[in-house]
Design a protein around this motif. Structure first.
Motif, PDB file in Angstrom:
ATOM      1  N   TYR A 158       0.838  -1.200   0.000  1.00  0.00           N
ATOM      2  CA  TYR A 158       0.000   0.000   0.000  1.00  0.00           C
ATOM      3  C   TYR A 158       0.881   1.262   0.000  1.00  0.00           C
ATOM      4  CZ  TYR A 158      -3.273   3.592   1.317  1.00  0.00           C
ATOM      5  OH  TYR A 158      -4.000   4.763   1.325  1.00  0.00           O
ATOM      6  N   ALA A 223      -7.385  -4.524  -3.792  1.00  0.00           N
ATOM      7  CA  ALA A 223      -6.265  -4.972  -2.948  1.00  0.00           C
ATOM      8  C   ALA A 223      -5.403  -3.745  -2.661  1.00  0.00           C
ATOM      9  CB  ALA A 223      -5.461  -6.031  -3.704  1.00  0.00           C
ATOM     10  N   PRO A 224      -4.400  -3.863  -1.804  1.00  0.00           N
ATOM     11  CA  PRO A 224      -3.542  -2.702  -1.527  1.00  0.00           C
ATOM     12  C   PRO A 224      -2.765  -2.210  -2.756  1.00  0.00           C
ATOM     13  CG  PRO A 224      -3.254  -4.411   0.133  1.00  0.00           C
ATOM     14  CD  PRO A 224      -4.096  -5.003  -0.938  1.00  0.00           C
ATOM     15  N   PRO A 259     -10.537  -9.471  -2.066  1.00  0.00           N
ATOM     16  CA  PRO A 259     -10.865  -8.034  -2.075  1.00  0.00           C
ATOM     17  C   PRO A 259     -10.865  -7.414  -0.682  1.00  0.00           C
ATOM     18  CG  PRO A 259     -12.391  -9.263  -3.444  1.00  0.00           C
ATOM     19  CD  PRO A 259     -11.596 -10.271  -2.682  1.00  0.00           C
ATOM     20  N   ILE A 260     -10.687  -6.094  -0.682  1.00  0.00           N
ATOM     21  CA  ILE A 260     -10.630  -5.354   0.580  1.00  0.00           C
ATOM     22  C   ILE A 260     -12.013  -4.792   0.927  1.00  0.00           C
ATOM     23  CG2 ILE A 260      -8.199  -4.669   0.599  1.00  0.00           C
ATOM     24  CD1 ILE A 260      -8.993  -2.109  -0.936  1.00  0.00           C
ATOM     25  N   ASP A 261     -12.230  -4.561   2.205  1.00  0.00           N
ATOM     26  CA  ASP A 261     -13.381  -3.818   2.730  1.00  0.00           C
ATOM     27  C   ASP A 261     -12.880  -2.416   3.015  1.00  0.00           C
ATOM     28  OD1 ASP A 261     -15.865  -5.036   3.237  1.00  0.00           O
ATOM     29  OD2 ASP A 261     -15.035  -6.242   4.881  1.00  0.00           O
ATOM     30  N   ASP A 262     -13.531  -1.386   2.509  1.00  0.00           N
ATOM     31  CA  ASP A 262     -13.146  -0.041   2.924  1.00  0.00           C
ATOM     32  C   ASP A 262     -14.353   0.884   2.822  1.00  0.00           C
ATOM     33  OD1 ASP A 262     -13.396   0.618   0.264  1.00  0.00           O
ATOM     34  OD2 ASP A 262     -11.270   0.977  -0.098  1.00  0.00           O
ATOM     35  N   THR A 266     -17.640  -3.045  -0.047  1.00  0.00           N
ATOM     36  CA  THR A 266     -17.335  -4.211   0.791  1.00  0.00           C
ATOM     37  C   THR A 266     -16.597  -5.262  -0.037  1.00  0.00           C
ATOM     38  OG1 THR A 266     -19.357  -5.331   0.142  1.00  0.00           O
ATOM     39  CG2 THR A 266     -19.484  -3.898   2.090  1.00  0.00           C
ATOM     40  N   LYS A 267     -15.962  -6.206   0.655  1.00  0.00           N
ATOM     41  CA  LYS A 267     -15.240  -7.245  -0.087  1.00  0.00           C
ATOM     42  C   LYS A 267     -16.212  -8.145  -0.858  1.00  0.00           C
ATOM     43  CE  LYS A 267     -14.271 -10.495   3.724  1.00  0.00           C
ATOM     44  NZ  LYS A 267     -14.762  -9.967   4.979  1.00  0.00           N
ATOM     45  N   ARG A 270     -17.230  -6.354  -4.021  1.00  0.00           N
ATOM     46  CA  ARG A 270     -16.097  -6.291  -4.964  1.00  0.00           C
ATOM     47  C   ARG A 270     -15.864  -7.643  -5.630  1.00  0.00           C
ATOM     48  NH1 ARG A 270     -13.476  -2.089  -1.215  1.00  0.00           N
ATOM     49  NH2 ARG A 270     -13.075  -0.400  -2.675  1.00  0.00           N
TER      50      ARG A 270
END
Ligand SMILES: Cc1cc2nc3c(=O)[nH]c(=O)nc-3n(C[C@H](O)[C@H](O)[C@H](O)COP(=O)(O)OP(=O)(O)OC[C@H]3O[C@@H](n4cnc5c(N)ncnc54)[C@H](O)[C@@H]3O)c2cc1C
Length: 288
Positions: A158, A223-224, A259-262, A266-267, A270
């Motif tokens: 990241y 992803a980062p 996948p990321i949650d941010d 949500t993952k 995504r």
């Protein structure tokens, strides 16, 4: 709250050697400032920590296009507007042009640069998936010399890249694709325009006698770092696009990405959308 402007310093070197000399003289002291579209957001929010900037906007060596039989190279200061206007990029690299046309609004496209998008290293940036799918390479310049790095190896984590504090990103090189390749780019955000990606997908492929002869797939915002989906490519390479092959590719992609949650998504969303978009691409490829 806006930052206190007199606390900042900016110098405008007259030439590329002057700029590299400053960066190399005190590595980490000067930070490059290109279009400023990422940096100014931080300034306005009072979150621009670094205080000393090197204005690279006027360095002619970091501008312009060079076209050879094998590749096209773009200066790091190429803006999104310039990307969209270039006839060879429009004809041969449509995903990069589409990414440029869906980046911010016109003001951002006139000022924001491809180099800035790459070095800023946001996982949600829109050009990186297209650059990955086009097998881009980037040139890093310093007083120590020049090195070309495959873009696929540029991001380490990241906001972490292979760049050293004394280096400038000078050029981006794109190998010219096969003339009859299919290109598919899809940015999914909250709105159709002026939105940050929830996922960003870019893929290119070529079919020869019914078989996939070449395929490259990349995803951003999941992803980062922007990802090249090598395992999914592997399962498709050399295959006919039967329903069973498409199902297998979806299954492999669902395992290949985490996948990321941010705050943007949500993952689960995504993952679902990444699979839908891959399926859509493969079905279009089959009918092409
Ligand atoms: C309203 C708005 C909408 C936006 N929409 C999008 C969008 O839809 N999609 C998207 O991907 N981005 C978007 N952005 C982000 C931004 O516009 C892009 O990332 C842009 O490409 C940054 O380029 P720049 O030249 O302005 O970079 P700058 O702000 O000048 O710099 C960004 C970072 O890169 C470094 N840097 C820049 N150039 C170089 C170089 N040649 N060598 C070494 N380091 C360098 C700087 O030191 C800094 O760390 C948006 C921004 C705004 C404000």
């Amino acid at each position: 709250m806006r930052a206190y402007i007199p606390a900042y310093r900016m110098v405008s070197p007259a030439s590329l050697p002057d700029a590299l000399g400053l960066l190399g003289g005190e590595p980490g002291f000067w930070q490059p400032f290109a279009g400023g579209t990422d940096l100014m957001v931080l300034l306005e929010a009072g979150k621009l920590m670094h205080k000393n900037y090197l204005n690279i906007w006027n360095l002619a060596e970091l501008r312009g296009f060079e076209v050879s039989d094998k590749d096209v190279s773009l200066g790091a200061l190429t803006t999104y507007t310039e990307v969209q206007a270039h006839p060879i990029l429009r004809a041969e690299f449509p995903m990069l042009c589409q990414a440029a046309s869906e980046t911010g609004g016109l003001a951002i496209q006139n000022r924001g640069t491809l180099g800035g998008n790459i070095v800023n290293a946001s996982p949600a940036a829109d050009s990186p998936p297209a650059l990955l799918a086009y097998n881009a390479e980037v040139e890093l310049l310093s007083v120590r010399g020049s090195r070309w790095v495959p873009y696929e190896t540029f991001h380490l984590g990241y906001k972490e890249t292979v760049m050293q504090p004394d280096e400038l990103l000078a050029r981006i090189r794109l190998p010219r694709p096969w003339p009859d390749a299919v290109h598919y780019y899809r940015k999914v955000g909250t709105r159709k325009a002026q939105a940050i990606s929830k996922i960003c997908f870019a893929a290119t492929a070529r079919i020869n006698e019914g078989m996939i002869e070449m395929i490259r797939i990349a995803l951003g915002s999941i992803a980062p770092v922007p990802l090249r989906c090598g395992k999914t490519e592997e399962v498709l390479q050399g295959k006919r696009l039967e329903d069973s092959t498409i199902a297998q590719a979806l299954e492999v992609l669902s395992r290949e990405i985490v996948p990321i949650d941010d705050i943007r998504s949500t993952k689960d969303y995504r993952l679902k959308v990444s699979l839908n978009v891959l399926e859509n691409f493969l079905r279009q490829l089959r009918s092409a």
